[in-house]
Design a protein around this motif. Structure first.
Motif, short mmCIF file in Angstrom:
data_model
loop_
_atom_site.label_atom_id
_atom_site.label_comp_id
_atom_site.label_asym_id
_atom_site.label_seq_id
_atom_site.Cartn_x
_atom_site.Cartn_y
_atom_site.Cartn_z
N SER A 62 18.32 17.67 -33.91
CA SER A 62 18.46 17.76 -35.27
C SER A 62 17.20 17.55 -36.15
N ILE A 63 17.13 17.71 -37.45
CA ILE A 63 15.96 17.81 -37.93
C ILE A 63 15.20 16.29 -37.93
N ASP A 64 16.16 15.22 -37.75
CA ASP A 64 15.30 13.89 -37.64
C ASP A 64 14.68 13.77 -36.08
N ASP A 65 14.82 14.70 -35.15
CA ASP A 65 14.39 14.68 -33.90
C ASP A 65 13.02 14.99 -34.14
N ILE A 66 12.45 15.81 -35.01
CA ILE A 66 11.17 16.40 -35.16
C ILE A 66 9.95 15.24 -35.16
N LEU B 185 14.94 34.68 -57.15
CA LEU B 185 15.20 36.07 -56.68
C LEU B 185 16.07 36.14 -55.30
N TYR B 186 16.23 34.85 -54.77
CA TYR B 186 16.84 34.91 -53.43
C TYR B 186 17.02 33.62 -52.77
N PRO B 187 18.29 33.28 -52.31
CA PRO B 187 18.12 31.82 -51.28
C PRO B 187 17.27 31.82 -50.36
N ALA B 188 16.69 30.88 -50.20
CA ALA B 188 15.74 30.59 -48.91
C ALA B 188 16.49 29.88 -48.07
N ILE B 189 16.57 30.35 -46.80
CA ILE B 189 17.56 29.76 -45.86
C ILE B 189 16.18 29.45 -44.77
N ILE B 190 16.14 27.98 -44.55
CA ILE B 190 14.93 27.51 -43.28
C ILE B 190 15.84 27.69 -42.23
N GLN B 191 15.33 28.16 -41.15
CA GLN B 191 15.46 28.15 -39.79
C GLN B 191 14.53 27.49 -38.97
N ILE B 192 14.81 26.52 -38.26
CA ILE B 192 13.88 25.62 -37.19
C ILE B 192 14.11 26.04 -35.89
N PRO B 193 13.60 27.19 -35.37
CA PRO B 193 13.70 27.24 -33.88
C PRO B 193 12.89 26.41 -33.00
N VAL B 194 13.66 26.00 -31.95
CA VAL B 194 13.03 25.12 -30.98
C VAL B 194 13.37 25.38 -29.48
N LEU B 195 12.62 24.88 -28.57
CA LEU B 195 12.83 25.34 -27.16
C LEU B 195 14.03 24.62 -26.62
N LYS B 196 14.73 25.14 -25.50
CA LYS B 196 15.99 24.66 -25.31
C LYS B 196 15.98 23.01 -24.79
N ASP B 197 14.67 22.97 -23.85
CA ASP B 197 14.33 21.80 -23.38
C ASP B 197 13.63 20.87 -24.40
N SER B 198 13.31 21.14 -25.42
CA SER B 198 12.55 20.32 -26.51
C SER B 198 13.17 18.80 -26.81
N GLY B 199 14.30 18.66 -26.61
CA GLY B 199 15.14 17.28 -26.98
C GLY B 199 15.26 17.44 -28.53
N LYS C 171 4.78 17.81 -32.41
CA LYS C 171 3.96 19.00 -32.95
C LYS C 171 4.65 20.00 -33.26
N VAL C 172 4.50 20.16 -34.69
CA VAL C 172 5.42 21.51 -35.38
C VAL C 172 4.26 22.54 -36.08
N ASN C 173 4.40 23.72 -36.07
CA ASN C 173 3.90 24.45 -36.80
C ASN C 173 4.42 24.75 -38.19
N ILE C 174 3.59 24.26 -39.23
CA ILE C 174 4.08 24.41 -40.52
C ILE C 174 3.76 25.56 -41.38
N GLY C 175 2.95 26.31 -40.79
CA GLY C 175 2.58 27.42 -41.71
C GLY C 175 1.26 27.32 -42.09
#
Length: 181
Positions: free
Chosen positions: A161-165, A144-158, A169-173
């Protein structure tokens, strides 16, 4: 001219999608799941949606949480199909999303569904969330459509990159959604 080509492409893709759904839903038995509950499969056979005796066919489409993209698209598609396909009744069901939809199609609890490609891949191969619960018989009928994943984080979260997660604690849905995997 470009607008006409786009409209024609949309019409053709809808015809292909509807044809694929109807031909894919014309079987009389549910696909098997490896490691699944046999009583679920037996129940699915009893309530098989497509009627062989000419009565109206009832098809249930798994979508996502209410207001989610899959749900919005599913409700709209079911309305169009109900208007254009006499003798068939489509219903869009609210679900947790991709992973749940794969499992429910696999047991014929629902007859068609939206799912992220990654969830279908894991379900068919029995990996990830589907470890020990391989779903056989799934078929993909449209992208149907390409799914783009966006991962917003707080500026001061450190997190830069994806490896820094890792270790954060993250909300995965919602449980059962494609984003959970």
């Amino acid at each position: 001219m470009v607008k006409t080509k786009k409209i024609l492409a949309l019409v053709i893709s809808n015809v292909v999608i509807v044809g694929g759904i109807l031909s894919g839903c014309s079987g009389t038995s549910a696909p098997e799941t490896k490691g699944g509950d046999q009583s679920v499969e037996a129940a699915a056979d009893e309530k098989n949606a497509v009627k062989a005796d000419g009565d109206e066919a009832f098809l249930s489409m798994g979508t996502s949480s209410s207001g989610g993209t899959f749900n919005t698209l599913g409700v709209a598609l079911c309305q169009v199909w109900n208007d254009k396909l006499p003798g068939t009744s489509f219903t869009a069901e609210v679900t947790a999303g991709s992973s749940e939809n794969c499992l429910r199609v696999g047991t014929d609890d629902i007859q068609l569904a939206f799912s992220a490609a990654s969830s279908v891949y894991e379900a068919v191969n029995g990996i990830g969330q589907f470890e020990g619960k391989q779903v056989e018989g799934l078929r993909v009928i449209a992208n149907l459509y390409p799914a783009i994943i966006q991962i917003p984080v707080l500026k001061d979260s450190g997190i830069n990159s994806i490896d820094d997660i890792v270790g954060k604690k993250v909300n995965i849905g919602e449980a059962g959604s494609g984003s959970e995997s």
